[in-house]
Design an enzyme around this catalytic site. Structure first.
Site, PDB file in Angstrom:
ATOM      1  N   CYS A 119       6.927  -3.068  -3.203  1.00 21.10           N
ATOM      2  CA  CYS A 119       6.041  -3.842  -2.320  1.00 21.10           C
ATOM      3  C   CYS A 119       4.687  -3.952  -3.025  1.00 21.10           C
ATOM      4  CB  CYS A 119       5.895  -3.156  -0.965  1.00 21.10           C
ATOM      5  SG  CYS A 119       7.465  -2.645  -0.203  1.00 21.10           S
ATOM      6  N   ALA A 121       2.281  -6.550  -4.177  1.00 18.55           N
ATOM      7  CA  ALA A 121       1.064  -7.379  -4.143  1.00 18.55           C
ATOM      8  C   ALA A 121      -0.098  -6.583  -3.576  1.00 18.55           C
ATOM      9  CB  ALA A 121       1.310  -8.643  -3.318  1.00 18.55           C
ATOM     10  N   GLY A 123      -1.008  -6.191  -6.837  1.00 19.71           N
ATOM     11  CA  GLY A 123      -0.654  -5.821  -8.205  1.00 19.71           C
ATOM     12  C   GLY A 123      -1.439  -4.667  -8.794  1.00 19.71           C
ATOM     13  N   LYS A 125      -1.405  -1.297  -8.180  1.00 18.71           N
ATOM     14  CA  LYS A 125      -0.591  -0.142  -8.559  1.00 18.71           C
ATOM     15  C   LYS A 125       0.398  -0.515  -9.655  1.00 18.71           C
ATOM     16  CE  LYS A 125      -0.954   2.262  -4.082  1.00 18.71           C
ATOM     17  NZ  LYS A 125      -1.628   1.189  -3.310  1.00 18.71           N
ATOM     18  N   GLU A 143       7.404  -8.580  -4.562  1.00 22.68           N
ATOM     19  CA  GLU A 143       6.680  -8.815  -3.318  1.00 22.68           C
ATOM     20  C   GLU A 143       7.502  -9.759  -2.443  1.00 22.68           C
ATOM     21  OE1 GLU A 143       4.633  -9.076  -0.133  1.00 22.68           O
ATOM     22  OE2 GLU A 143       4.020  -7.652  -1.675  1.00 22.68           O
ATOM     23  N   ASP A 187       5.344   1.454  -1.903  1.00 24.77           N
ATOM     24  CA  ASP A 187       4.042   1.431  -1.219  1.00 24.77           C
ATOM     25  C   ASP A 187       4.245   0.562   0.024  1.00 24.77           C
ATOM     26  OD1 ASP A 187       1.321   1.838  -0.782  1.00 24.77           O
ATOM     27  OD2 ASP A 187       0.771   0.027  -1.897  1.00 24.77           O
ATOM     28  N   CYS A 240      -1.194   3.574   3.390  1.00 25.90           N
ATOM     29  CA  CYS A 240      -2.648   3.725   3.579  1.00 25.90           C
ATOM     30  C   CYS A 240      -2.903   4.132   5.035  1.00 25.90           C
ATOM     31  CB  CYS A 240      -3.409   2.452   3.193  1.00 25.90           C
ATOM     32  SG  CYS A 240      -2.839   0.947   3.989  1.00 25.90           S
TER      33      CYS A 240
END
Length: 464
Positions: A119, A121, A123, A125, A143, A187, A240
């Protein structure tokens, strides 16, 4: 004493998060939520030269968990810095750079790896991981949302590494492709609690129900992608958020379901770390499941006759199309290591050792970018690609070059006509800034055609 952050947070979030953080940590967090977010960038080790290049604002201090990370003392107008567009550095939230330490600590360093950023976008990471992978590794970066995949593709091309494939798929599509990876970064989409200080929209969208929905979606994504992780492979799970449902509880679920060992985990929390909020855990697969050991060779051997015939027809067509493009091999350094093929109407160069993966991806996935995009035929010409100019494999002897000053570089990036020195050869010219390519123009003598991609151009007009 109870500390209330200046940013108004949802009551249910505050009650729960204070409970899991504890009063001391919550107090530091609440105070930090009223502060300005830190500004940080990550240098591109393939392009940034500290002895001759400067960042657009004064450096403050290094990011402790990323060798290439730097904090800045203020937020400059990044858009108007040509070095950003050349891929010399990437503007990235500091906590997200932690992926470089995770890869350095836990991924094998003695052999080429096949890596997936599921996942990916925009970019950040992906480019961070790519910069620390062993030589010869392949990164597939994906993505699911097409508009975001376009942004991912742009940032990957600006970064300039030739061994990256960009796709626009869901996790279940990867499972069906039967591709296998040594490392997978998931992610996953989340409730966004870690972005509250920077994004008021994340606060408005937050709810207990959305946390539960995200936690369930995350488990679904992991369930779909786990068959693609090789036995003994490394899974990096990231959100996050701060809550346990999306973080620790989901990691416990993964460890239980797939015999995973937790190697490390870390929470980044404003007030404790100079960053926004992030959770990242590294997990190693310890069990052995024969159903997950499918390799590319097994995929080929189990294909149906119809599949094989279609594949042969596709390869024959591609070889025929590439015959007129063999001259392009001189446009890249080390061209003997690359196979030139097609991606739609574009010519691309893919490293030979990964050509079977590219062919499988083309058959099973929606490939948006692969390797080095060389150019596209137009009439009698092959128009060289922006990606070629930005690639670290670009051969500077293949084209005339022109160095631009800052004002001319900005004009080029706005896709305006630019004037080249009168002795510049006619034809395709690679234009650059401080020794890094920005792209191509076609020099017609009395004028130039600006070939910078329309969708990438700077739209900001003020030069503040």
């Amino acid at each position: 004493m109870t500390t209330t952050p200046k940013t108004t947070l949802p009551e249910e979030f505050s009650t729960y998060t204070r409970e899991i953080m504890g009063e001391q940590r919550w107090t530091r967090f609440a105070e930090a939520m009223g502060e300005e977010p830190p500004v940080s960038v990550r240098l591109n080790p393939m392009k940034f030269r500290s002895d001759s290049m400067a960042l657009p604002a004064e450096e403050d201090e290094p990011v402790e968990w990323c060798r290439e990370g730097r904090y800045l003392k203020e937020r400059p107008m990044f858009t108007l810095d040509p070095l950003l567009h050349a891929g010399a550095y990437y503007v990235q939230e500091a906590a997200s750079m932690y992926i470089t330490q995770v890869i350095r600590d836990h991924a094998p360093a003695d052999r080429p790896l096949m890596v997936l950023d599921l996942c990916a976008a925009p970019g950040g990471k992906s480019t961070a991981m790519r910069s620390v992978l062993p030589e010869g590794s392949l990164l597939m970066t994906n993505e699911p949302m097409r508009p975001r995949a376009n942004i991912l593709m742009e940032n990957i091309q600006k970064f300039g590494h030739p061994d990256v494939i960009v796709t626009n798929n869901y996790a279940i599509d990867y499972q069906r492709s039967r591709l296998q990876f040594d490392v997978i970064l998931a992610d996953v989409p989340c409730s966004g609690e870690g972005m509250f200080r920077k994004d008021e929209g994340a606060i408005r969208e937050w709810s207990v129900a959305n946390v539960k929905k995200c936690a369930a979606l995350q488990r679904e994504i992991i369930t779909d992608i786990m068959p693609c992780l090789r036995d003994g492979g490394l899974l990096v799970y990231s959100t996050c958020t701060y809550n346990k449902q999306e973080d620790e509880e989901n990691v416990d679920f993964i460890c239980s379901e797939w015999q995973m060992e937790k190697l490390s985990e870390r929470h980044f929390i404003p007030g404790e770390t100079r960053s926004e909020g992030l959770y990242m855990a590294a997990l190693r697969q310890t069990g052995s499941d024969a159903s997950q050991q499918t390799t590319i060779s097994m995929l080929d051997s189990s294909a149906t006759k119809k599949d094989k015939k279609q594949k042969r027809r596709g390869k024959a067509s591609a070889e025929q199309a590439v015959k007129g493009a063999k001259e392009m091999s001189g446009w890249i350094k080390g061209n003997e290591d690359f196979s030139i093929t097609t991606l739609g109407q574009r010519f691309v160069a893919v490293r030979k050792q990964w050509r079977n993966v590219y062919d499988t991806a083309m058959e099973k996935l929606r490939v948006m970018h692969a390797g080095i995009e060389l150019g596209e035929p137009k009439g009698k010409d092959i128009i060289p690609s922006e990606c070629l100019a930005l690639s670290t494999a670009f051969n500077p002897e293949a084209f005339a070059t022109a160095e631009l000053n800052r004002d001319t570089a900005i004009a080029y990036l706005r896709r305006e006509p630019i004037q080249l020195p009168p002795d510049t050869p006619r034809g395709f010219v690679a234009v650059g800034y401080q020794g890094l390519n920005l792209g191509f123009v076609k020099n017609l003598g009395n004028r130039t055609n600006n070939l910078f991609p329309q969708e990438w151009r700077i739209r900001m007009q003020n030069d503040a």
